[in-house]
Scaffold this motif. Sequence first.
Motif, PDB file in Angstrom:
ATOM      1  N   ASP A 152       0.924  -1.057   0.015  1.00 50.80           N
ATOM      2  CA  ASP A 152      -0.040   0.037   0.010  1.00 50.80           C
ATOM      3  C   ASP A 152       0.921   1.157  -0.089  1.00 50.80           C
ATOM      4  O   ASP A 152       2.095   1.313   0.758  1.00 50.80           O
ATOM      5  N   VAL A 153       0.312   2.433  -0.691  1.00 47.63           N
ATOM      6  CA  VAL A 153       1.205   3.630  -0.863  1.00 47.63           C
ATOM      7  C   VAL A 153       0.357   4.692  -0.324  1.00 47.63           C
ATOM      8  O   VAL A 153      -0.760   4.854  -0.578  1.00 47.63           O
ATOM      9  N   PHE A 154       0.770   5.523   0.731  1.00 46.80           N
ATOM     10  CA  PHE A 154       0.228   6.662   1.246  1.00 46.80           C
ATOM     11  C   PHE A 154       0.760   7.838   0.779  1.00 46.80           C
ATOM     12  O   PHE A 154       2.269   7.946   0.939  1.00 46.80           O
ATOM     13  N   VAL A 155       0.311   8.764   0.073  1.00 41.17           N
ATOM     14  CA  VAL A 155       0.856   9.868  -0.592  1.00 41.17           C
ATOM     15  C   VAL A 155       0.168  11.200   0.142  1.00 41.17           C
ATOM     16  O   VAL A 155      -0.913  11.297  -0.297  1.00 41.17           O
ATOM     17  N   TYR A 156       0.965  12.278   0.672  1.00 38.95           N
ATOM     18  CA  TYR A 156       0.258  13.424   1.145  1.00 38.95           C
ATOM     19  C   TYR A 156       1.016  14.733   0.541  1.00 38.95           C
ATOM     20  O   TYR A 156       2.314  14.844   0.708  1.00 38.95           O
ATOM     21  N   PHE A 157       0.078  15.717   0.075  1.00 44.46           N
ATOM     22  CA  PHE A 157       0.339  16.836  -0.275  1.00 44.46           C
ATOM     23  C   PHE A 157       0.656  17.752   1.099  1.00 44.46           C
ATOM     24  O   PHE A 157      -0.399  17.986   1.808  1.00 44.46           O
ATOM     25  N   ILE A 158       1.757  18.204   1.395  1.00 46.18           N
ATOM     26  CA  ILE A 158       2.102  18.955   2.608  1.00 46.18           C
ATOM     27  C   ILE A 158       2.812  20.115   2.376  1.00 46.18           C
ATOM     28  O   ILE A 158       3.524  20.279   1.605  1.00 46.18           O
ATOM     29  N   THR A 159       2.271  21.143   3.314  1.00 45.18           N
ATOM     30  CA  THR A 159       3.205  22.360   3.590  1.00 45.18           C
ATOM     31  C   THR A 159       3.178  23.361   2.332  1.00 45.18           C
ATOM     32  O   THR A 159       2.267  23.945   2.047  1.00 45.18           O
ATOM     33  N   GLU A 160       4.226  23.060   1.579  1.00 46.68           N
ATOM     34  CA  GLU A 160       4.220  24.157   0.384  1.00 46.68           C
ATOM     35  C   GLU A 160       3.031  23.953  -0.483  1.00 46.68           C
ATOM     36  O   GLU A 160       2.857  22.949  -0.930  1.00 46.68           O
ATOM     37  N   GLY A 161       2.389  24.941  -0.800  1.00 44.35           N
ATOM     38  CA  GLY A 161       1.169  24.835  -1.725  1.00 44.35           C
ATOM     39  C   GLY A 161       0.005  24.442  -1.028  1.00 44.35           C
ATOM     40  O   GLY A 161      -0.975  23.694  -1.753  1.00 44.35           O
ATOM     41  N   LYS A 162      -0.098  24.448   0.191  1.00 43.51           N
ATOM     42  CA  LYS A 162      -1.030  23.887   1.086  1.00 43.51           C
ATOM     43  C   LYS A 162      -2.471  24.240   0.719  1.00 43.51           C
ATOM     44  O   LYS A 162      -3.657  23.697   0.665  1.00 43.51           O
ATOM     45  N   VAL A 163      -2.458  25.380   0.212  1.00 40.32           N
ATOM     46  CA  VAL A 163      -3.957  25.873  -0.294  1.00 40.32           C
ATOM     47  C   VAL A 163      -4.615  25.148  -1.415  1.00 40.32           C
ATOM     48  O   VAL A 163      -5.664  24.829  -1.414  1.00 40.32           O
ATOM     49  N   ARG A 164      -3.822  24.684  -2.340  1.00 39.76           N
ATOM     50  CA  ARG A 164      -3.831  23.818  -3.366  1.00 39.76           C
ATOM     51  C   ARG A 164      -3.789  22.336  -3.071  1.00 39.76           C
ATOM     52  O   ARG A 164      -4.135  21.381  -4.003  1.00 39.76           O
ATOM     53  N   ALA A 165      -3.233  21.910  -1.697  1.00 41.87           N
ATOM     54  CA  ALA A 165      -3.050  20.460  -1.486  1.00 41.87           C
ATOM     55  C   ALA A 165      -4.040  19.513  -1.756  1.00 41.87           C
ATOM     56  O   ALA A 165      -3.998  18.571  -2.407  1.00 41.87           O
ATOM     57  N   PRO A 166      -5.434  20.013  -1.358  1.00 38.20           N
ATOM     58  CA  PRO A 166      -6.554  18.923  -1.683  1.00 38.20           C
ATOM     59  C   PRO A 166      -6.766  18.710  -3.425  1.00 38.20           C
ATOM     60  O   PRO A 166      -7.001  17.497  -3.565  1.00 38.20           O
ATOM     61  N   PHE A 167      -6.459  19.645  -3.815  1.00 38.19           N
ATOM     62  CA  PHE A 167      -6.621  19.486  -5.447  1.00 38.19           C
ATOM     63  C   PHE A 167      -5.349  18.871  -6.036  1.00 38.19           C
ATOM     64  O   PHE A 167      -5.620  17.867  -7.032  1.00 38.19           O
ATOM     65  N   GLY A 168      -4.205  18.656  -5.405  1.00 39.65           N
ATOM     66  CA  GLY A 168      -3.074  17.897  -5.792  1.00 39.65           C
ATOM     67  C   GLY A 168      -3.386  16.539  -5.174  1.00 39.65           C
ATOM     68  O   GLY A 168      -3.473  15.448  -6.401  1.00 39.65           O
ATOM     69  N   ALA A 169      -4.203  16.199  -4.294  1.00 38.97           N
ATOM     70  CA  ALA A 169      -4.383  14.655  -4.119  1.00 38.97           C
ATOM     71  C   ALA A 169      -5.419  14.284  -5.019  1.00 38.97           C
ATOM     72  O   ALA A 169      -5.584  12.869  -5.492  1.00 38.97           O
ATOM     73  N   MET A 170      -6.430  15.328  -5.304  1.00 36.19           N
ATOM     74  CA  MET A 170      -7.739  14.695  -6.272  1.00 36.19           C
ATOM     75  C   MET A 170      -6.933  14.482  -7.502  1.00 36.19           C
ATOM     76  O   MET A 170      -7.458  13.421  -8.252  1.00 36.19           O
ATOM     77  N   ALA A 171      -6.305  15.393  -8.003  1.00 38.65           N
ATOM     78  CA  ALA A 171      -5.582  15.234  -9.271  1.00 38.65           C
ATOM     79  C   ALA A 171      -4.733  13.905  -9.479  1.00 38.65           C
ATOM     80  O   ALA A 171      -4.635  13.224 -10.600  1.00 38.65           O
ATOM     81  N   LEU A 172      -4.078  13.787  -8.468  1.00 39.44           N
ATOM     82  CA  LEU A 172      -3.118  12.406  -8.353  1.00 39.44           C
ATOM     83  C   LEU A 172      -4.013  11.180  -8.374  1.00 39.44           C
ATOM     84  O   LEU A 172      -4.040  10.180  -9.097  1.00 39.44           O
ATOM     85  N   MET A 173      -4.921  11.320  -7.478  1.00 37.67           N
ATOM     86  CA  MET A 173      -5.971   9.912  -7.684  1.00 37.67           C
ATOM     87  C   MET A 173      -6.601   9.766  -8.894  1.00 37.67           C
ATOM     88  O   MET A 173      -6.781   8.785  -9.465  1.00 37.67           O
ATOM     89  N   LYS A 174      -6.935  10.972  -9.731  1.00 33.90           N
ATOM     90  CA  LYS A 174      -7.773  10.972 -11.034  1.00 33.90           C
ATOM     91  C   LYS A 174      -6.720  10.207 -12.048  1.00 33.90           C
ATOM     92  O   LYS A 174      -7.100   9.277 -12.713  1.00 33.90           O
TER      93      LYS A 174
END
Length: 269
Positions: A242-264
């Motif tokens: 299993d792999v867990f990837v978290y968007f943290i710190t820099e670019g935090k305002v856009r972090a949720p969108f980074g996670a969603m874009a990666l999952m897509k």
Amino acid sequence: MTNSGTIRAGMGGWTFEPWDTSFYPDKLSKAKQLQFASRQVPTIEVNGTYYSSFKEPTFLKWATESPDGFVFSLKGNRFVTNRRVLGEAGESMMRFLGSGIVALGEKLGPILWQFAPTKKFDADDFEAFLKLLPEKQDGVPLRHAVEVRHDSFIVPEFVTLARKYNVAIVYADHATYPAISDVTGDFVYVRLQTGSDDNADCYTSAGLDEWAARAKIWAAGGVPADLPRASPDTEAPVKPRDVFVYFITEGKVRAPFGAMALMKRLNGG
């Protein structure tokens, strides 16, 4: 047996004032933010557990508000890792692990133990800490990851110790922290920390493509060839992880969108 583990991407926490307008629907109450966020991404890393103590009712509430299959990664409390002698952390560790985290049940993800940038590698000192990490808490299996932030850890001995105790070394995509991609546990933990608020999806499109490809390699049991390792002459067993990837710190305002874009990308979108 599947030939690939599950890849989950998320961000740190769900309470962040800029997200009130950039991520959450208009007029959504703060009480419903976890309910919303946990349905946009499959995992969240909880930073609050590093600074504060929570009790079982809180963990049970989180579990109830999130959907089936969702996973919370918890940062271990700072009183465990911020000490000169790590082998003396046992009491603080048991206090944290016994605080009610097992109320998350199947939604309990890895425990992230984060060390200060000033903490240097000492094999005996660090092994004393690894020996304290239990495999279970109240019958619930635990998975442990360590994020070290001093370059003295970039040595084969550190990798050997982590493998011995089946603990994952966090891969940190960070401007100054050491980058160690060696696989040492039964799962992989990645923290992406060089994003930007100027990018709609935190990272560039090309960057997200690269991380999606790397996540797939890790999930299939390999190690990305383009990332630095501390022990390049040794290999972990090849098996699905299993792999867990978290968007943290820099670019935090856009972090949720980074996670969603990666999952897509990972889901073929």
